[in-house]
Design a protein around this motif. Structure first.
Motif, PDB file in Angstrom:
ATOM      1  N   GLY A  44       0.850  -1.184   0.000  1.00  0.00           N
ATOM      2  CA  GLY A  44       0.000   0.000   0.000  1.00  0.00           C
ATOM      3  C   GLY A  44       0.883   1.229   0.000  1.00  0.00           C
ATOM      4  N   TYR A  74      -3.597   3.570   5.247  1.00  0.00           N
ATOM      5  CA  TYR A  74      -2.957   3.812   3.956  1.00  0.00           C
ATOM      6  C   TYR A  74      -3.569   5.046   3.308  1.00  0.00           C
ATOM      7  N   SER A 113      -5.094   6.159  -0.202  1.00  0.00           N
ATOM      8  CA  SER A 113      -5.606   5.633  -1.463  1.00  0.00           C
ATOM      9  C   SER A 113      -5.290   6.615  -2.580  1.00  0.00           C
ATOM     10  N   SER A 157      -6.148   6.249  -5.696  1.00  0.00           N
ATOM     11  CA  SER A 157      -7.287   6.373  -6.605  1.00  0.00           C
ATOM     12  C   SER A 157      -8.415   7.221  -6.005  1.00  0.00           C
ATOM     13  N   ARG A 158      -8.668   7.057  -4.713  1.00  0.00           N
ATOM     14  CA  ARG A 158      -9.752   7.808  -4.066  1.00  0.00           C
ATOM     15  C   ARG A 158      -9.278   9.094  -3.412  1.00  0.00           C
ATOM     16  N   TRP A 170      -7.491   5.306   4.233  1.00  0.00           N
ATOM     17  CA  TRP A 170      -8.330   4.138   4.533  1.00  0.00           C
ATOM     18  C   TRP A 170      -7.600   3.257   5.529  1.00  0.00           C
ATOM     19  N   LYS A 225      -7.158  -0.357   6.912  1.00  0.00           N
ATOM     20  CA  LYS A 225      -7.363  -1.724   6.436  1.00  0.00           C
ATOM     21  C   LYS A 225      -8.326  -2.445   7.374  1.00  0.00           C
ATOM     22  N   HIS A 262      -7.816  -7.056  -1.908  1.00  0.00           N
ATOM     23  CA  HIS A 262      -9.189  -6.613  -2.184  1.00  0.00           C
ATOM     24  C   HIS A 262      -9.963  -7.626  -3.032  1.00  0.00           C
TER      25      HIS A 262
END
Length: 132
Positions: A45, A63, A65, A67-68, A72, A74, A108
């Protein structure tokens, strides 16, 4: 919390630790999660300073993200929690190794690790010492 690449996000990370880190251009460090008792590599990550701070202080892997563009933790949505056992920097201070006690799948996709499905080479039969 969103941020543009290269713009540091606010962090409570100890300044002495932060000063040692060698981050990518977007302010991130790769973070390898490894099962503490078996050595199994679970996932990779990304952490910025604040994600590392949260990981160090909460006992749960946090972590960033890419992409977002948000933090987040885990297991918060999946239930597949990573309980932190130790955190170490590599010799160049550009990668973090987080040894964890993984509950459930780390990937995931639902696989135990992110490295279970696509093995490119196994038991290559290289002579002893050939990798040196």
């Amino acid at each position: 919390m969103t941020s543009t690449p290269g713009t540091p996000r606010p962090s409570s990370l100890d300044p002495e630790i932060a000063a040692r880190l060698k981050r990518s251009a977007d302010g991130l460090l790769p973070a390898i999660a490894q099962q503490h008792d078996t050595g199994e590599v679970l996932m990779l990550g990304w952490m910025d300073d604040e994600a590392l701070h949260r990981t160090l202080t909460t006992g749960r892997c946090t972590y960033w993200s890419r992409s977002r563009q948000e933090y987040w933790v885990k297991g918060d949505t999946s239930g597949h929690v990573q309980w932190v056992k130790s955190v170490a920097l590599d010799c160049d201070a550009d990668t973090v190794l987080v040894q964890v006690d993984q509950e459930g799948a780390a990937c995931h996709t639902g696989a135990r690790t992110c490295f279970d499905e696509d093995v490119l080479l196994k038991d290559a039969g290289l002579p002893s010492g050939a990798d040196q």
